[in-house]
Scaffold this motif. Structure first.
Motif, PDB file in Angstrom:
ATOM      1  N   LYS A  17      16.379  29.656  34.347  1.00 47.90           N
ATOM      2  CA  LYS A  17      17.604  29.432  35.128  1.00 47.90           C
ATOM      3  C   LYS A  17      17.271  28.963  36.540  1.00 47.90           C
ATOM      4  O   LYS A  17      17.895  28.037  37.070  1.00 47.90           O
ATOM      5  CB  LYS A  17      18.412  30.728  35.199  1.00 47.90           C
ATOM      6  N   GLU A  18      16.293  29.607  37.154  1.00 45.72           N
ATOM      7  CA  GLU A  18      15.908  29.244  38.513  1.00 45.72           C
ATOM      8  C   GLU A  18      15.294  27.853  38.553  1.00 45.72           C
ATOM      9  O   GLU A  18      15.538  27.067  39.489  1.00 45.72           O
ATOM     10  CB  GLU A  18      14.918  30.268  39.061  1.00 45.72           C
ATOM     11  N   MET A  19      14.516  27.525  37.534  1.00 41.45           N
ATOM     12  CA  MET A  19      13.905  26.199  37.461  1.00 41.45           C
ATOM     13  C   MET A  19      14.966  25.109  37.386  1.00 41.45           C
ATOM     14  O   MET A  19      14.846  24.050  38.018  1.00 41.45           O
ATOM     15  CB  MET A  19      12.969  26.124  36.257  1.00 41.45           C
ATOM     16  N   LEU A  20      16.028  25.355  36.615  1.00 39.12           N
ATOM     17  CA  LEU A  20      17.071  24.346  36.467  1.00 39.12           C
ATOM     18  C   LEU A  20      17.849  24.126  37.759  1.00 39.12           C
ATOM     19  O   LEU A  20      18.292  23.006  38.037  1.00 39.12           O
ATOM     20  CB  LEU A  20      18.019  24.738  35.334  1.00 39.12           C
ATOM     21  N   LYS A  21      18.002  25.178  38.555  1.00 43.75           N
ATOM     22  CA  LYS A  21      18.652  25.003  39.859  1.00 43.75           C
ATOM     23  C   LYS A  21      17.868  24.011  40.714  1.00 43.75           C
ATOM     24  O   LYS A  21      18.436  23.123  41.361  1.00 43.75           O
ATOM     25  CB  LYS A  21      18.740  26.337  40.589  1.00 43.75           C
ATOM     26  N   ILE A  22      16.545  24.157  40.692  1.00 41.52           N
ATOM     27  CA  ILE A  22      15.690  23.262  41.478  1.00 41.52           C
ATOM     28  C   ILE A  22      15.649  21.873  40.853  1.00 41.52           C
ATOM     29  O   ILE A  22      15.693  20.852  41.546  1.00 41.52           O
ATOM     30  CB  ILE A  22      14.274  23.862  41.612  1.00 41.52           C
ATOM     31  N   PHE A  23      15.596  21.820  39.530  1.00 45.47           N
ATOM     32  CA  PHE A  23      15.566  20.545  38.807  1.00 45.47           C
ATOM     33  C   PHE A  23      16.794  19.702  39.144  1.00 45.47           C
ATOM     34  O   PHE A  23      16.713  18.472  39.262  1.00 45.47           O
ATOM     35  CB  PHE A  23      15.506  20.808  37.301  1.00 45.47           C
ATOM     36  N   ASN A  24      17.927  20.369  39.300  1.00 43.50           N
ATOM     37  CA  ASN A  24      19.181  19.666  39.574  1.00 43.50           C
ATOM     38  C   ASN A  24      19.444  19.457  41.064  1.00 43.50           C
ATOM     39  O   ASN A  24      20.489  18.926  41.446  1.00 43.50           O
ATOM     40  CB  ASN A  24      20.352  20.436  38.959  1.00 43.50           C
ATOM     41  N   SER A  25      18.488  19.858  41.902  1.00 43.96           N
ATOM     42  CA  SER A  25      18.637  19.676  43.347  1.00 43.96           C
ATOM     43  C   SER A  25      18.029  18.346  43.785  1.00 43.96           C
ATOM     44  O   SER A  25      17.439  17.621  42.988  1.00 43.96           O
ATOM     45  CB  SER A  25      17.960  20.832  44.091  1.00 43.96           C
ATOM     46  N   ASP A  26      18.131  18.052  45.071  1.00 46.44           N
ATOM     47  CA  ASP A  26      17.611  16.787  45.601  1.00 46.44           C
ATOM     48  C   ASP A  26      16.137  16.863  45.977  1.00 46.44           C
ATOM     49  O   ASP A  26      15.471  15.842  46.115  1.00 46.44           O
ATOM     50  CB  ASP A  26      18.409  16.361  46.835  1.00 46.44           C
ATOM     51  N   ASP A  27      15.619  18.080  46.158  1.00 49.23           N
ATOM     52  CA  ASP A  27      14.250  18.231  46.661  1.00 49.23           C
ATOM     53  C   ASP A  27      13.500  19.263  45.834  1.00 49.23           C
ATOM     54  O   ASP A  27      13.892  20.425  45.763  1.00 49.23           O
ATOM     55  CB  ASP A  27      14.266  18.659  48.127  1.00 49.23           C
ATOM     56  N   PHE A  28      12.411  18.834  45.174  1.00 50.20           N
ATOM     57  CA  PHE A  28      11.595  19.732  44.374  1.00 50.20           C
ATOM     58  C   PHE A  28      10.567  20.483  45.217  1.00 50.20           C
ATOM     59  O   PHE A  28       9.931  21.419  44.749  1.00 50.20           O
ATOM     60  CB  PHE A  28      10.822  18.955  43.294  1.00 50.20           C
ATOM     61  N   GLY A  29      10.359  20.020  46.463  1.00 46.28           N
ATOM     62  CA  GLY A  29       9.298  20.610  47.270  1.00 46.28           C
ATOM     63  C   GLY A  29       7.932  20.322  46.688  1.00 46.28           C
ATOM     64  O   GLY A  29       7.070  21.198  46.604  1.00 46.28           O
ATOM     65  N   VAL A  30       7.696  19.069  46.274  1.00 45.25           N
ATOM     66  CA  VAL A  30       6.447  18.708  45.596  1.00 45.25           C
ATOM     67  C   VAL A  30       5.288  18.627  46.573  1.00 45.25           C
ATOM     68  O   VAL A  30       5.402  18.040  47.657  1.00 45.25           O
ATOM     69  CB  VAL A  30       6.592  17.353  44.870  1.00 45.25           C
ATOM     70  N   ARG A  31       4.171  19.223  46.201  1.00 37.47           N
ATOM     71  CA  ARG A  31       2.914  19.037  46.926  1.00 37.47           C
ATOM     72  C   ARG A  31       1.789  18.983  45.900  1.00 37.47           C
ATOM     73  O   ARG A  31       1.985  19.301  44.725  1.00 37.47           O
ATOM     74  CB  ARG A  31       2.685  20.152  47.948  1.00 37.47           C
ATOM     75  N   LEU A  32       0.609  18.598  46.350  1.00 35.27           N
ATOM     76  CA  LEU A  32      -0.519  18.459  45.437  1.00 35.27           C
ATOM     77  C   LEU A  32      -1.471  19.638  45.565  1.00 35.27           C
ATOM     78  O   LEU A  32      -1.745  20.124  46.653  1.00 35.27           O
ATOM     79  CB  LEU A  32      -1.280  17.161  45.718  1.00 35.27           C
ATOM     80  N   LYS A  33      -1.972  20.081  44.403  1.00 32.82           N
ATOM     81  CA  LYS A  33      -2.990  21.125  44.386  1.00 32.82           C
ATOM     82  C   LYS A  33      -4.357  20.476  44.603  1.00 32.82           C
ATOM     83  O   LYS A  33      -4.481  19.257  44.728  1.00 32.82           O
ATOM     84  CB  LYS A  33      -2.934  21.883  43.051  1.00 32.82           C
ATOM     85  N   SER A  34      -5.388  21.293  44.625  1.00 32.95           N
ATOM     86  CA  SER A  34      -6.734  20.782  44.925  1.00 32.95           C
ATOM     87  C   SER A  34      -7.218  19.768  43.902  1.00 32.95           C
ATOM     88  O   SER A  34      -8.053  18.916  44.209  1.00 32.95           O
ATOM     89  CB  SER A  34      -7.727  21.948  45.007  1.00 32.95           C
ATOM     90  N   ASP A  35      -6.695  19.844  42.649  1.00 33.52           N
ATOM     91  CA  ASP A  35      -7.099  18.881  41.620  1.00 33.52           C
ATOM     92  C   ASP A  35      -6.143  17.694  41.545  1.00 33.52           C
ATOM     93  O   ASP A  35      -6.168  16.933  40.570  1.00 33.52           O
ATOM     94  CB  ASP A  35      -7.190  19.574  40.258  1.00 33.52           C
TER      95      ASP A  35
END
Length: 275
Positions: A17-35
């Motif tokens: 449920k929480e994932m879908l709230k973010i999925f349907n938002s304008d900003d995922f807050g994407v960043r890159l991990k070390s790999d």
């Protein structure tokens, strides 16, 4: 279903449920991990929801987004949860619905129970000692309590499909040259091969439900990518073998990076398909 399966399903639903709230938002807050793999706010929120839900079991948790744990810290764990809070982050970022929540229970290195939820698609798979199952959630499931969802969902026993033409499922984002060569060799053996592309652990779920005969993964994955799916496949009567040793994949190993593997649905002689 048993108590631990119940807890894992509730955790997956709450995280989904929480994932879908973010999925349907304008900003995922994407960043890159070390790999250089993507990490979103959904990965982190899902991790915390699941970790909190599993605390009541007093079973340690190994999660992709949790603390990095050496084998020395894990080696005496005879039972543990292995969690991928968001499997298929690349699909999530591309706004494809083919991402999942993966929760597995591993005992003596064997996955004995697994839950795979595809939140966007509303597909819930699980497998334990009682068998393997699939439930298709209602369109309004995200607005319902987990208790209500579980009380009214209708589950199919897996496998529930039987494709006649040899069907191979492959990764959307990780289709390797080796996989292409394998499928070409398989076409010589079978004559006709149907290829289906899917993201995340849905590939293993299609094998479990019988929609696909085989899932060859001739490239790297991690333990949290496969543990839950393997549990569902095995509970449905199928198999997932480590390519190198030709035996079921084991978990909580010193090295969490998986080698190649092959998954096969119920009724397929997996040993005949290491081509």
């Amino acid at each position: 279903m048993n108590v631990l399966t119940n807890i894992a399903i509730r955790a997956a639903l709450d995280a989904g449920k929480e994932m879908l709230k973010i999925f349907n938002s304008d900003d995922f807050g994407v960043r890159l991990k070390s790999d250089d793999s993507p990490l979103t706010e959904a990965d982190l929120k899902s991790h915390h929801i699941i970790a909190d839900a599993l605390k009541s079991t007093d079973i340690p948790v190994l999660s992709e987004e949790g603390a990095e744990l050496s084998h020395n810290e894990r080696k005496d764990w005879t039972k543990l949860w292995i969690v991928d809070p968001l499997d298929g982050t690349k699909e999530f970022v591309k706004r494809s619905g083919e991402f999942t929540v993966n929760i597995a229970l591993v005992e003596h290195q064997k996955p004995i129970m697994g839950v795979v939820l595809a939140p966007y698609l509303g597909w819930l798979y699980w497998g334990d000692e009682n068998g393997a199952f699939k439930a298709e959630l209602s369109k309004t499931w995200v607005d319902e309590t987990s208790e209500l969802i579980m009380s009214k969902m209708q589950a199919k026993t897996l496998p529930c499909e039987k494709k006649e033409v040899c069907t191979v499922v492959a990764s959307v984002s990780h289709f390797s040259k080796e996989t292409e060569q394998y499928i070409n060799t398989l076409k010589v053996k079978e004559g006709t091969v149907e290829l289906v592309s899917r993201g995340s652990s849905l590939k293993m779920c299609l094998v479990a439900e019988g929609s696909a005969h085989l899932y060859p993964r001739l490239g790297p994955t991690m333990e949290w990518d496969t543990a839950a799916g393997q549990a569902v496949v095995e509970a449905a009567g199928g198999q997932l073998f480590d390519w190198k040793i030709k035996r079921p994949m084991l978990y909580n190993r010193p090295e969490l990076l998986n080698g190649w593997f092959l998954a096969a649905r119920k009724g397929v002689q997996i040993e005949d398909y290491f081509l």
